[in-house]
Design a protein around this motif. Structure first.
Motif, short mmCIF file in Angstrom:
data_model
loop_
_atom_site.label_atom_id
_atom_site.label_comp_id
_atom_site.label_asym_id
_atom_site.label_seq_id
_atom_site.Cartn_x
_atom_site.Cartn_y
_atom_site.Cartn_z
N GLY A 144 30.21 39.80 32.15
CA GLY A 144 30.19 40.29 33.53
C GLY A 144 28.87 40.90 33.96
N ALA A 145 27.87 40.90 33.06
CA ALA A 145 26.57 41.51 33.38
C ALA A 145 25.81 40.72 34.45
CB ALA A 145 25.72 41.62 32.11
N GLY A 146 26.11 39.43 34.56
CA GLY A 146 25.39 38.59 35.54
C GLY A 146 24.50 37.56 34.88
N LYS A 147 24.67 37.36 33.58
CA LYS A 147 23.80 36.44 32.84
C LYS A 147 24.01 34.99 33.28
CE LYS A 147 25.45 37.55 28.78
NZ LYS A 147 26.59 38.42 29.18
N SER A 148 25.28 34.54 33.27
CA SER A 148 25.55 33.14 33.63
C SER A 148 25.13 32.86 35.06
CB SER A 148 27.03 32.81 33.47
OG SER A 148 27.40 32.90 32.13
N THR A 149 25.38 33.82 35.93
CA THR A 149 25.00 33.65 37.33
C THR A 149 23.48 33.42 37.42
OG1 THR A 149 26.82 35.06 38.02
CG2 THR A 149 25.03 34.76 39.60
P1 ADP Z 1 27.98 37.14 32.38
O1 ADP Z 1 27.48 35.75 32.25
O2 ADP Z 1 26.97 38.16 32.03
O3 ADP Z 1 29.29 37.35 31.67
P2 ADP Z 1 28.60 36.41 35.11
O4 ADP Z 1 27.33 36.01 35.76
O5 ADP Z 1 29.51 35.34 34.65
O6 ADP Z 1 28.28 37.42 33.94
O7 ADP Z 1 29.42 37.32 36.11
C1 ADP Z 1 28.86 38.41 36.85
C2 ADP Z 1 29.92 38.99 37.78
O8 ADP Z 1 30.25 38.05 38.78
C3 ADP Z 1 31.22 39.37 37.12
O9 ADP Z 1 31.72 40.52 37.75
C4 ADP Z 1 32.11 38.17 37.41
O10 ADP Z 1 33.47 38.56 37.44
C5 ADP Z 1 31.62 37.75 38.77
N1 ADP Z 1 31.75 36.29 38.99
C6 ADP Z 1 31.16 35.32 38.26
N2 ADP Z 1 31.47 34.09 38.75
C7 ADP Z 1 32.27 34.30 39.81
C8 ADP Z 1 32.93 33.43 40.76
N3 ADP Z 1 32.81 32.10 40.70
N4 ADP Z 1 33.69 34.02 41.70
C9 ADP Z 1 33.83 35.35 41.78
N5 ADP Z 1 33.24 36.22 40.95
C10 ADP Z 1 32.48 35.71 39.97
#
Ligand code: ADP
Length: 303
Positions: free
Chosen positions: A37-42
């Motif tokens: 949930g840190a925002g890495k994948s995003t």
């Molecule tokens: P990480 O890769 O570090 O686990 P993410 O980038 O997946 O983090 O997620 C960052 C935040 O955005 C989290 O709070 C997650 O719940 C939220 N999030 C990620 N993808 C989506 C999406 N498609 N819709 C709504 N919220 C999302």
């Protein structure tokens, strides 16, 4: 190789990435560390041109995101957290389709396949449908596919998450070997502390923000102390207190934080008579994360 400035992304009201800046140098082994949930994948998906940012700029190898996305895709090989291979097709079929997409066919394709197999060793299962493979085999095939077009940058999103310990080790050795044997820039995300120890540069991300950035060693030196653990004789605590040396009592032992390991040697010499036995514990990257964010990295269970 990658410049990110003021990058923001929200999903509705959720601010997943809150305005981050970082630079990945060429030839580097770069790690983005943070809990789920840190925002890495995003962040990765934006750099890989799959997701549009809310604001901010990204440049990859001189190409501007949103303007030269095709050039960015040519520069990058990306391995996502969840395999994107077609499960019904064999590894070879998956690779062939992707190669054709890059115009890589005939002898050139055969030569590339051979070079990749020399590095990654997947040919013994490459005729099988992807759905029959183990997690580790599938991850290797994912990496092979990401490398088909000889990208300058390899991005890996949590490459060992979800794998059994043996496969994790294997994939990790493969990544280290790629780092050693090629001049690719490797950019990976992870929530495993031990994986960032090998990185040249580490960014720690928490709740959409960068909370620290440095080499793994400097982060350890800055945010975590080595500790002298001693089993004391009677007079030690009083002596430490009279010299204003901080310590914590844990069961029968005293834990004394050290600025450096030699300070431990100094204490041992000075208080030798008052110490039954001792050990010096090296600070860990887990301590770093705990000290920076005030919370533990939930790094040891998969999701
Ligand atoms: P990480 O890769 O570090 O686990 P993410 O980038 O997946 O983090 O997620 C960052 C935040 O955005 C989290 O709070 C997650 O719940 C939220 N999030 C990620 N993808 C989506 C999406 N498609 N819709 C709504 N919220 C999302």
């Amino acid at each position: 190789m990658i410049h990110v400035r003021g990058l923001k992304k929200n999903y509705g009201p959720v601010q997943a990435v809150k305005g981050i800046d970082f630079t990945v140098l060429g030839n580097a082994f770069f790690a983005l560390l943070g809990p789920n949930g840190a925002g890495k994948s995003t962040t990765i998906e934006i750099i890989a041109t799959l997701l549009a940012p809310a604001s901010g700029t990204v440049e990859v190898d001189g190409h501007t995101l949103g303007v030269e996305d095709d050039a960015i895709r040519d520069t990058l090989g990306v391995v996502f957290q969840y395999s994107t291979l077609d499960p019904v097709l064999s590894v070879y079929e998956n690779l062939k389709i992707r190669a054709a997409f890059y115009g890589l066919t005939g002898d050139d394709y055969a030569a590339r396949l051979k070079a990749l197999d020399d590095r990654i060793q997947f040919s013994h299962y490459a005729d099988q449908p992807v759905r029959t493979l183990s997690g580790g085999q599938r991850r290797k095939a994912d990496i092979a596919r990401a490398l088909l077009h000889s990208p300058r940058i390899l991005i890996l999103d949590e490459p060992t998450t979800g794998l059994d310990p043996k496969s994790r080790k294997e994939i990790w050795s493969l990544i280290l070997a790629l780092k050693k044997q090629t001049d690719m820039t490797i950019f990976l995300t992870t929530h495993y502390m031990e994986e960032v120890l090998d990185a040249d540069h580490v960014i720690i991300m928490n709740e959409g923000e960068i909370v620290a950035e440095d080499s793994a060693e400097n982060l350890r030196l800055t945010y975590a102390n080595d500790t002298l653990k001693v089993i004391p004789r009677d007079g030690l605590s009083a002596k430490l207190e009279s010299e204003s040396i901080a310590y914590r009592t844990v069961n029968r032992t005293l834990h004394i934080p050290l600025d450096n390991p030699f300070q431990g040697l100094d204490y041992l010499n000075r208080f030798r008579e008052d110490i039954e036995t001792f050990e010096i514990i090296k600070a860990s990257m887990d301590d770093v994360f705990l000290n920076i964010t005030g919370r533990k990295l939930e790094g040891n269970h998969d999701h």
